[in-house]
Structure formats: C-alpha cells, structure tokens
Motif scaffolding. Structure first.
Motif, PDB file in Angstrom:
ATOM      1  N   GLY A 261     -17.367  -9.140   8.395  1.00 54.64           N
ATOM      2  CA  GLY A 261     -18.861  -9.724   8.884  1.00 54.64           C
ATOM      3  C   GLY A 261     -19.172 -10.534   7.848  1.00 54.64           C
ATOM      4  N   GLY A 262     -18.912 -10.328   6.040  1.00 56.29           N
ATOM      5  CA  GLY A 262     -19.715 -11.191   4.927  1.00 56.29           C
ATOM      6  C   GLY A 262     -18.636 -12.092   4.235  1.00 56.29           C
ATOM      7  N   LEU A 263     -18.961 -12.851   3.672  1.00 53.88           N
ATOM      8  CA  LEU A 263     -19.000 -14.021   3.137  1.00 53.88           C
ATOM      9  C   LEU A 263     -18.395 -13.208   1.159  1.00 53.88           C
ATOM     10  CD1 LEU A 263     -16.841 -16.764   2.773  1.00 53.88           C
ATOM     11  CD2 LEU A 263     -19.152 -17.282   2.043  1.00 53.88           C
ATOM     12  N   TYR A 264     -17.843 -12.747   1.075  1.00 50.22           N
ATOM     13  CA  TYR A 264     -17.339 -12.714  -0.545  1.00 50.22           C
ATOM     14  C   TYR A 264     -16.144 -13.546  -1.306  1.00 50.22           C
ATOM     15  CZ  TYR A 264     -19.138  -7.863   1.229  1.00 50.22           C
ATOM     16  OH  TYR A 264     -19.537  -7.444   1.124  1.00 50.22           O
ATOM     17  N   ALA A 265     -16.126 -14.672  -0.835  1.00 46.75           N
ATOM     18  CA  ALA A 265     -15.173 -15.213  -1.635  1.00 46.75           C
ATOM     19  C   ALA A 265     -15.751 -16.575  -1.100  1.00 46.75           C
ATOM     20  CB  ALA A 265     -13.816 -15.089  -1.317  1.00 46.75           C
ATOM     21  N   VAL A 266     -14.847 -17.614  -1.760  1.00 44.69           N
ATOM     22  CA  VAL A 266     -14.908 -19.453  -0.735  1.00 44.69           C
ATOM     23  C   VAL A 266     -13.930 -19.822  -1.385  1.00 44.69           C
ATOM     24  CG1 VAL A 266     -15.655 -21.060  -0.900  1.00 44.69           C
ATOM     25  CG2 VAL A 266     -17.607 -19.656  -1.801  1.00 44.69           C
ATOM     26  N   PRO A 267     -13.102 -20.355  -0.456  1.00 46.23           N
ATOM     27  CA  PRO A 267     -11.812 -20.626  -0.285  1.00 46.23           C
ATOM     28  C   PRO A 267     -11.381 -22.168  -1.273  1.00 46.23           C
ATOM     29  CG  PRO A 267     -12.306 -20.560   2.179  1.00 46.23           C
ATOM     30  CD  PRO A 267     -12.853 -19.879   1.098  1.00 46.23           C
ATOM     31  N   SER A 268     -10.382 -21.672  -1.707  1.00 48.69           N
ATOM     32  CA  SER A 268     -10.558 -23.115  -3.075  1.00 48.69           C
ATOM     33  C   SER A 268      -8.633 -23.766  -2.604  1.00 48.69           C
ATOM     34  CB  SER A 268     -10.461 -22.764  -4.616  1.00 48.69           C
ATOM     35  OG  SER A 268      -9.444 -21.504  -4.543  1.00 48.69           O
ATOM     36  N   SER A 269      -8.247 -22.872  -2.360  1.00 51.27           N
ATOM     37  CA  SER A 269      -6.876 -23.488  -1.465  1.00 51.27           C
ATOM     38  C   SER A 269      -5.909 -23.244  -0.293  1.00 51.27           C
ATOM     39  CB  SER A 269      -6.008 -23.797  -2.657  1.00 51.27           C
ATOM     40  OG  SER A 269      -5.638 -22.548  -3.061  1.00 51.27           O
ATOM     41  N   SER A 270      -4.725 -23.240   0.306  1.00 53.64           N
ATOM     42  CA  SER A 270      -5.027 -22.708   1.165  1.00 53.64           C
ATOM     43  C   SER A 270      -2.797 -22.782   0.536  1.00 53.64           C
ATOM     44  CB  SER A 270      -5.306 -23.023   2.783  1.00 53.64           C
ATOM     45  OG  SER A 270      -4.488 -22.431   3.486  1.00 53.64           O
ATOM     46  N   ASP A 271      -2.607 -22.142   1.857  1.00 53.49           N
ATOM     47  CA  ASP A 271      -0.918 -22.525   1.468  1.00 53.49           C
ATOM     48  C   ASP A 271       0.092 -21.991   2.271  1.00 53.49           C
ATOM     49  OD1 ASP A 271       0.822 -23.411  -1.051  1.00 53.49           O
ATOM     50  OD2 ASP A 271      -0.013 -21.507  -2.338  1.00 53.49           O
ATOM     51  N   GLY A 272       0.598 -22.840   2.737  1.00 57.78           N
ATOM     52  CA  GLY A 272       1.712 -22.459   4.135  1.00 57.78           C
ATOM     53  C   GLY A 272       3.409 -22.673   3.536  1.00 57.78           C
ATOM     54  N   GLY A 273       4.189 -21.614   3.744  1.00 59.90           N
ATOM     55  CA  GLY A 273       5.226 -22.179   3.559  1.00 59.90           C
ATOM     56  C   GLY A 273       6.357 -22.900   4.294  1.00 59.90           C
ATOM     57  N   MET A 274       7.265 -24.216   3.217  1.00 58.66           N
ATOM     58  CA  MET A 274       7.739 -24.697   3.913  1.00 58.66           C
ATOM     59  C   MET A 274       8.755 -24.991   4.012  1.00 58.66           C
ATOM     60  SD  MET A 274       5.293 -28.425   3.459  1.00 58.66           S
ATOM     61  CE  MET A 274       5.287 -28.780   1.949  1.00 58.66           C
ATOM     62  N   LEU A 275       9.844 -25.494   3.831  1.00 60.80           N
ATOM     63  CA  LEU A 275      11.338 -25.150   4.048  1.00 60.80           C
ATOM     64  C   LEU A 275      11.179 -27.342   3.335  1.00 60.80           C
ATOM     65  CD1 LEU A 275      13.864 -24.255   4.571  1.00 60.80           C
ATOM     66  CD2 LEU A 275      14.652 -25.498   6.875  1.00 60.80           C
ATOM     67  N   TYR A 276      12.157 -26.843   2.633  1.00 67.06           N
ATOM     68  CA  TYR A 276      12.273 -28.106   2.399  1.00 67.06           C
ATOM     69  C   TYR A 276      13.598 -28.685   2.194  1.00 67.06           C
ATOM     70  CZ  TYR A 276       8.412 -27.846  -0.867  1.00 67.06           C
ATOM     71  OH  TYR A 276       6.759 -28.049  -2.103  1.00 67.06           O
ATOM     72  N   TYR A 277      14.887 -29.551   2.006  1.00 69.44           N
ATOM     73  CA  TYR A 277      16.212 -29.747   2.591  1.00 69.44           C
ATOM     74  C   TYR A 277      16.201 -30.857   1.854  1.00 69.44           C
ATOM     75  CZ  TYR A 277      14.673 -32.839   6.377  1.00 69.44           C
ATOM     76  OH  TYR A 277      13.656 -33.478   6.975  1.00 69.44           O
ATOM     77  N   ARG A 278      17.705 -30.918   1.781  1.00 69.71           N
ATOM     78  CA  ARG A 278      18.549 -32.457   0.974  1.00 69.71           C
ATOM     79  C   ARG A 278      18.497 -33.023   2.384  1.00 69.71           C
ATOM     80  NH1 ARG A 278      20.151 -32.517  -3.729  1.00 69.71           N
ATOM     81  NH2 ARG A 278      21.296 -34.298  -3.415  1.00 69.71           N
ATOM     82  N   THR A 279      17.853 -34.606   2.318  1.00 67.08           N
ATOM     83  CA  THR A 279      18.120 -35.703   3.534  1.00 67.08           C
ATOM     84  C   THR A 279      19.001 -36.089   3.360  1.00 67.08           C
ATOM     85  OG1 THR A 279      16.493 -36.953   2.771  1.00 67.08           O
ATOM     86  CG2 THR A 279      14.850 -35.105   4.068  1.00 67.08           C
ATOM     87  N   ASP A 280      18.888 -36.662   2.097  1.00 66.60           N
ATOM     88  CA  ASP A 280      20.869 -36.773   1.371  1.00 66.60           C
ATOM     89  C   ASP A 280      21.952 -36.350   2.137  1.00 66.60           C
ATOM     90  OD1 ASP A 280      19.884 -35.625  -0.294  1.00 66.60           O
ATOM     91  OD2 ASP A 280      21.640 -37.321  -1.501  1.00 66.60           O
ATOM     92  N   LEU A 281      22.380 -35.477   1.777  1.00 65.48           N
ATOM     93  CA  LEU A 281      22.902 -34.742   2.364  1.00 65.48           C
ATOM     94  C   LEU A 281      23.440 -34.001   3.291  1.00 65.48           C
ATOM     95  CD1 LEU A 281      23.464 -32.417  -0.183  1.00 65.48           C
ATOM     96  CD2 LEU A 281      24.157 -34.420  -0.742  1.00 65.48           C
ATOM     97  N   LEU A 282      21.689 -34.273   3.964  1.00 64.50           N
ATOM     98  CA  LEU A 282      22.089 -33.573   6.130  1.00 64.50           C
ATOM     99  C   LEU A 282      23.000 -35.285   6.510  1.00 64.50           C
ATOM    100  CD1 LEU A 282      20.703 -31.233   5.046  1.00 64.50           C
ATOM    101  CD2 LEU A 282      19.423 -31.498   7.400  1.00 64.50           C
TER     102      LEU A 282
END
Length: 424
Positions: free
Chosen positions: A139-160
């Motif tokens: 219930g307590g705040l012990y930090a402040v978000p400076s950045s988030s992160d989410g995994g993403m799928l990078y892919y080669r558009t030209d080859l696909l």
C-alpha cells in the motif's frame, strides 16, 4: 543471494531508519525524514543509449550546490541488484537514488533498503496503472516510475514481403512457418529464425515467464503462490526447448543478452527478435533502417504476453541529502524528461498521454504496439525473496534449453524450489 531472516529484518526495522544528522534526517514515528541538501549520486545500469548524462548535466547546471554524480553499474541486471544490496547491507551512503528493476521494489522495501516516499508529490494519476503498481509495496509508495518496458517482436518487413508473408505472426507456429518461407530467399540463406535473451541471467527469467504466460500458464499467482507445474507452462517451455533443438533459435543464442540479440538482428542474422523498445532507435541508425517493424509478441494460440519491464527510482535508506534526492526524482520522472528519453532512446514512458500523442506516433510508429504490450504484460513474481525465485527459474530453464532436463522434470523441480523460497 539468500534473503534475510525475519529476525534480521526486525533488527533493521529497529535500526535502519536511525539516520545521522548530516544525512537524510532522523526517522519520526517510523517514517523517514527527507532532509539534507547537497551532492548526491544516481545509481543505474550502464547507459548504452548515451542519454542519461546530458540530462544530469542539465540538472547540475541548474543546481550547482546539489550536483548528481552518475554511478554506472554493469549492464547485467543480476550484477546491478547484487551491488545495490551490498551497499544497502553495509549501510553505506555512497548510493543515493537507485534505478531499480520493477521487480525489485518489494524486496528492497521489505528489507528497508529504500524509503517510503511522499506519494502526493508525484503525478501518479497520469501514469499507466500497471506501471504505477510496480512501485508499491503493502500500500505504500517506495519508488517512482521513470520508464516502463514491454517486450515486442522485431521483424524484417522487407524479407517477409518478398517471401509472400502478409504480415507479422501472431502465433509461434505462424512465426516458424514465416521463417521457412523467408529462408528460401537467396539473401536469407545464412539467417536463423528467432532469438530472445537466453543466457543464465535475469533476461532468461523474463523470456521463460513470457513463454509460460503466452501459453496460458503462470509462474506465481497474484498472491505470489507458485503454480508453474502445469500443462500450460510445459507448452511454453517446450516451445523454447524445441526451438533450440530444431534450429528455430540458433544455438549461440544460449549466450544472448539484449545487446547480443540486437546486434544479430541489425547485422542481418535474424528474421525475428524479441527485445525491448530501446532497440528501435538504434536499429533505425543501422543498415536495416526502413526494413523492419514491430508487433506484439506471438503466443501459442494468439498474441502472447510480455513480462512487464521498466525501472523505478527509489531513495536509499542510508543516503544523505534526501531532500535533494526527492527533487531529483521529480525532475527525472517528469513527463518532459521521460518524453526526451522516448525520443532519444526509445525508452517506454510511464505517462499514458504520450502513447496517444499523434505527433509522437508519427515519429515512433511502434507506440501503439508498445502500449498494448505494457497493458497486456504480466509482472514477474512480485515476491520479497525475488533473488531466490529468479535464480531458481534461471537454473531450471537453462537446464532445459541446454538439453540437460525435460520440461516436465524442470517444472516439477521449479515448483518445489519456488515453494521453498516464498515460504522463508
């Protein structure tokens, strides 16, 4: 790293907040007193983007009597955590503001290595809710978000496109099939399909958890109870194991951390890559500029779930000049500065409005995908003995990927190890 015993934690509770007069101020009614102004340190992993020091230079120019020194730790998250814990256990004032991986907040707060922060001081209501939740403990705040992160799928558009693949895959089977088509192209004969982060470090915990969650399983439930010995979890781990065996994932990826995968993708050795948003800006400066895009991570039967990443800024309980520390956190986590980190380093901001800004989307077309990744993300186990939990996950997952254990046996062993860890 084993967690402290209850007795030791109680001793810390009695003594850990008794700060010296020249430091952060004395504790009153069990609450930290954020007093003292002067020089401080900012402690974070190595800045591979080159964006942090210019931001600190702006602060230092405006606050000549309260300058911030940047202490850069290794890029390896486990090594960062270890050094921060060593500093906390010796009650050293060498570290002031800590950049914590989001899953460390509970552990550091429970051991009173960081202070509970004045919540009203920060614009948490403007931030994405899943991101803010990573900064709380009981219930307590012990930090402040400076950045988030989410995994993403990078892919080669030209080859696909050249291989006749209509768009990015939403399932693991589609990704494998798309790879098979791409590899028939002359320019792709030396490429491999996919990689993530599989070295025995925190990145393996992330990739393991994503595979399990993306197959409908869980590592721990919302209360932190282990629940990993399930058919769904086995399907996720089997995907990784099978991919190493059949060459979908290259053998050398067993040594990959984030930078290894990024370099392999940028140099044209991978069709698909699981990585964080920071890769986008760097890849745009490489030879594949204009030849790649991002999509949500694929899963067993549809889009998968990322592990929720990111960093929170906290104040070391043994630090000096805590009034300056609070001001500095407010500066670093402001919407303006997190926007700068988005623009210069592709770091995911905590503020919801930045993901819907049409001008930003025009510049950074991955923002809608990233927002979806973060909103759909599943946190890694939010448990106090996180060090023991992640070490157990890494040990068992690595054994499977190396071919030393079956997925079924590893998950049975992991269930026991996690149960023992959280029961301490």
């Amino acid at each position: 790293m084993t967690t402290r015993t209850t007795t030791r934690a109680a001793a810390l509770a009695a003594t850990g907040l008794l700060l010296t007069a020249c430091g952060g101020g004395s504790a009153q009614d069990g609450k930290p007193s954020f007093e003292g102004r002067g020089p401080i340190t900012y402690v974070a992993g190595k800045d591979t983007t080159g964006t942090v020091q210019p931001m600190l230079d702006r602060w230092n120019k405006a606050h000549p009597k309260e300058k911030v020194t940047f202490i850069q730790l290794p890029t390896d998250a486990d090594a960062q955590r270890q050094q921060m814990i060593q500093n906390a256990e010796t009650k050293s004032d060498a570290y002031t503001v800590l950049s914590l991986d989001v899953v460390w907040t509970s552990e550091f707060a429970a051991h009173q290595w960081i202070d509970r922060l004045p919540e009203k001081r920060y614009p948490l209501g403007k931030m994405l809710k899943p991101v803010v939740e990573t900064s709380r403990y009981r219930g307590g705040l012990y930090a402040v978000p400076s950045s988030s992160d989410g995994g993403m799928l990078y892919y080669r558009t030209d080859l696909l496109k050249k291989a006749g693949v209509a768009g990015p895959p939403t399932t693991w089977a589609q990704m494998t099939a798309a790879c098979a088509k791409v590899k028939k192209l002359p320019e792709a004969k030396d490429m491999t399909c996919y990689a993530g982060q599989f070295q025995k470090y925190e990145g393996l915990t992330v990739n393991f958890a994503e595979a399990v969650n993306s197959a409908g399983g869980t590592v721990t439930d919302a209360a932190g109870k282990p629940d990993v010995d399930t058919p769904e979890a086995r399907k996720g781990l089997d995907f990784l194991s099978r991919s190493f065996k059949d060459g979908t994932i290259p053998k050398k990826a067993i040594t990959y951390q984030e930078e290894d995968g990024r370099q392999a993708f940028q140099s044209g050795r991978l069709v698909f890559l699981r990585n964080w948003p920071y890769v986008y800006s760097l890849a745009q400066k490489s030879g594949i500029k204009g030849k790649f895009a991002v999509a949500p991570l694929p899963g067993l039967n549809g889009p998968g779930s990322s592990s929720l990443g990111g960093h929170n800024m906290a104040v070391s309980s043994s630090a000096k000049n805590k009034a300056t520390a609070l001001d500095f956190i407010e500066f670093m986590t402001s919407e303006k500065n997190t926007r700068t980190l988005l623009e210069d380093a592709s770091l995911a901001p905590p503020y919801a409005s930045l993901y819907d800004d049409r001008a930003l989307i025009g510049q950074y077309p991955y923002l809608p995908v990233l927002k979806e990744s973060i909103v759909r993300a599943v946190p890694r186990p939010r448990v106090v003995p996180y060090g023991d939990v992640t070490a157990a996950i890494q040990q068992e997952a690595y054994a499977v990927l190396n071919g030393d254990k079956s997925s079924a046996q590893a998950l049975r062993d992991l269930q026991k190890a996690l149960g023992k860890a959280v029961a301490q």
